[in-house]
Scaffold this active site. Structure first.
Site, PDB file in Angstrom:
ATOM      1  N   ASP A   1       0.751  -1.164   0.050  1.00  0.00           N
ATOM      2  CA  ASP A   1       0.038  -0.065   0.046  1.00  0.00           C
ATOM      3  C   ASP A   1       0.720   1.379  -0.096  1.00  0.00           C
ATOM      4  O   ASP A   1       1.989   1.325   0.461  1.00  0.00           O
ATOM      5  CB  ASP A   1      -0.926  -0.219   1.198  1.00  0.00           C
ATOM      6  CG  ASP A   1      -2.060   0.879   1.108  1.00  0.00           C
ATOM      7  OD1 ASP A   1      -2.441   1.449  -0.050  1.00  0.00           O
ATOM      8  OD2 ASP A   1      -2.717   1.362   2.330  1.00  0.00           O
TER       9      ASP A   1
ATOM     10  N   TRP B   1       2.721   8.208  -2.109  1.00  0.00           N
ATOM     11  CA  TRP B   1       4.072   8.422  -2.300  1.00  0.00           C
ATOM     12  C   TRP B   1       4.101   9.403  -3.667  1.00  0.00           C
ATOM     13  O   TRP B   1       4.958  10.511  -3.360  1.00  0.00           O
ATOM     14  CB  TRP B   1       4.647   7.070  -2.531  1.00  0.00           C
ATOM     15  CG  TRP B   1       6.367   7.291  -3.161  1.00  0.00           C
ATOM     16  CD1 TRP B   1       7.254   6.915  -2.342  1.00  0.00           C
ATOM     17  CD2 TRP B   1       6.897   7.404  -4.296  1.00  0.00           C
ATOM     18  NE1 TRP B   1       8.462   7.078  -2.827  1.00  0.00           N
ATOM     19  CE2 TRP B   1       8.209   7.462  -4.374  1.00  0.00           C
ATOM     20  CE3 TRP B   1       6.522   7.924  -5.536  1.00  0.00           C
ATOM     21  CZ2 TRP B   1       9.363   7.656  -5.299  1.00  0.00           C
ATOM     22  CZ3 TRP B   1       7.367   7.919  -6.486  1.00  0.00           C
ATOM     23  CH2 TRP B   1       8.565   7.946  -6.483  1.00  0.00           C
TER      24      TRP B   1
ATOM     25  N   ARG C   1      -0.692   9.545  -9.957  1.00  0.00           N
ATOM     26  CA  ARG C   1      -0.582   8.411  -9.027  1.00  0.00           C
ATOM     27  C   ARG C   1       0.397   7.096  -9.850  1.00  0.00           C
ATOM     28  O   ARG C   1       0.669   6.490  -9.090  1.00  0.00           O
ATOM     29  CB  ARG C   1      -2.018   7.959  -8.711  1.00  0.00           C
ATOM     30  CG  ARG C   1      -2.731   8.745  -7.926  1.00  0.00           C
ATOM     31  CD  ARG C   1      -4.269   8.449  -7.654  1.00  0.00           C
ATOM     32  NE  ARG C   1      -4.248   6.958  -7.119  1.00  0.00           N
ATOM     33  CZ  ARG C   1      -4.187   6.671  -5.995  1.00  0.00           C
ATOM     34  NH1 ARG C   1      -3.961   7.533  -4.940  1.00  0.00           N
ATOM     35  NH2 ARG C   1      -4.263   5.353  -5.520  1.00  0.00           N
TER      36      ARG C   1
ATOM     37  N   ASN D   1     -10.432  -2.621  -6.638  1.00  0.00           N
ATOM     38  CA  ASN D   1      -9.794  -1.929  -7.183  1.00  0.00           C
ATOM     39  C   ASN D   1     -10.231  -1.681  -8.621  1.00  0.00           C
ATOM     40  O   ASN D   1      -9.888  -0.391  -9.161  1.00  0.00           O
ATOM     41  CB  ASN D   1      -8.367  -2.093  -7.461  1.00  0.00           C
ATOM     42  CG  ASN D   1      -7.444  -2.207  -6.246  1.00  0.00           C
ATOM     43  OD1 ASN D   1      -6.546  -3.037  -5.884  1.00  0.00           O
ATOM     44  ND2 ASN D   1      -7.810  -0.998  -5.002  1.00  0.00           N
TER      45      ASN D   1
ATOM     46  N   ARG E   1     -11.606   2.005  -9.279  1.00  0.00           N
ATOM     47  CA  ARG E   1     -10.627   3.050  -9.486  1.00  0.00           C
ATOM     48  C   ARG E   1     -10.927   3.786 -10.909  1.00  0.00           C
ATOM     49  O   ARG E   1     -11.378   3.347 -11.664  1.00  0.00           O
ATOM     50  CB  ARG E   1      -9.286   2.727  -9.108  1.00  0.00           C
ATOM     51  CG  ARG E   1      -9.177   2.466  -7.784  1.00  0.00           C
ATOM     52  CD  ARG E   1      -7.480   2.314  -7.453  1.00  0.00           C
ATOM     53  NE  ARG E   1      -7.355   2.190  -6.084  1.00  0.00           N
ATOM     54  CZ  ARG E   1      -6.337   2.124  -5.523  1.00  0.00           C
ATOM     55  NH1 ARG E   1      -5.136   2.561  -6.153  1.00  0.00           N
ATOM     56  NH2 ARG E   1      -6.071   2.295  -4.029  1.00  0.00           N
TER      57      ARG E   1
END
Ligand code: FPP
Length: 236
Positions: free
Chosen positions: A21, A26, A34, A69, A72
């Site tokens: 994760d 980050w 992303r 996911n 997304r």
């Protein structure tokens, strides 16, 4: 500083599972898209697979893409699919050279057809490798896996299944349960990962974001695991 020599090889976790994760955070911290976080995350995947193999870990399971996911944004999903494709193209030979057998857990029928072919091809090419099993969880959800196992048992006409019958109907059939579950980037939750298999896993959460995770952080997780007393519900 920690080093490999500190690891007690007689107590090495046989199966390590990782919830990778923090790629998004980050990237956000660096004001980057992303997908750059995911791209950097793949570099960590390569490093950690190589290192786990070197340490002689028998099974490494990586949570790369959850059933949830799919919700997304489309460009992020398609970006991750592309990264997986490139990863397989670049890494299958390395897996063969290093005795790594690739196994994918999850409902890959939802993945793009070409990628499904690449996955099947890499699994087939590496299937006789014996040194380490690399399980990649793709389009994976543990509740979905449990329901699927129930259906398999019903189809087989097994009315009174044992725990072994149930385990044998999961994607992870035949593999030992994870001894150690690592989650990066600080969140203290399981996120629908291996719910049956982690019944007695030791959980290690680090604040380090996945793209920053490295060999040293991996050693720290193993050393922490080795300090624990595993009782499996019994008394010492
Ligand atoms: C979690 O970070 C990461 C993902 C959902 C995708 C992980 C994918 C990879 C590391 C690349 C592909 C993997 C392989 C095996 C080649 P997040 O996006 O949820 O981060 P955030 O919580 O900080 O937003």
């Amino acid at each position: 500083m920690v080093s490999t020599e500190q690891i007690d090889l007689s107590k090495l976790p046989q199966h390590i599972a990782i919830i990778m994760d923090g790629n998004g955070r980050w990237a956000k911290k660096r004001i980057l898209p992303r997908l750059i976080g995911h791209t950097t995350g793949v570099k960590t995947v390569k490093k950690i697979v190589e290192f786990a193999r070197k340490l002689n870990v028998k099974v490494l399971t990586l949570y790369a893409f959850s059933a949830e996911n799919w919700q997304r944004p489309e460009d992020e999903v398609s970006g991750i699919m592309k990264l997986l494709k490139v990863y397989l193209a670049n890494e299958t030979d390395n897996m063969i050279n290093n005795g790594i057998a690739l196994n994918v857990i999850g409902d890959i029928s939802r993945m793009p057809e070409e990628l499904q072919k690449d996955i099947k091809n890499a699994v087939e090419k590496t299937k006789n490798n014996k040194a380490m099993i690399l399980n990649i969880a793709l389009s994976y959800g543990a509740r979905q896996e449990i329901l699927r196992a129930c259906k398999i048992l019903i189809d087989k006409g097994i009315k009174n299944p044992t725990e072994k019958d149930f385990s044998d109907s999961l994607y992870t059939a035949g593999l030992p349960d994870p001894d150690l579950l690592i989650r990066t980037s600080g969140e203290k939750r399981i996120s629908n990962f291996l719910l049956w298999q982690i019944a007695y896993s030791e959980i290690y959460v680090t604040d380090v974001l996945w793209p920053d995770f490295n060999e040293e952080e991996f050693i720290k997780a193993i050393l922490d695991y080795q300090k624990r007393e595993r009782r499996f519900g019994k008394i010492a």
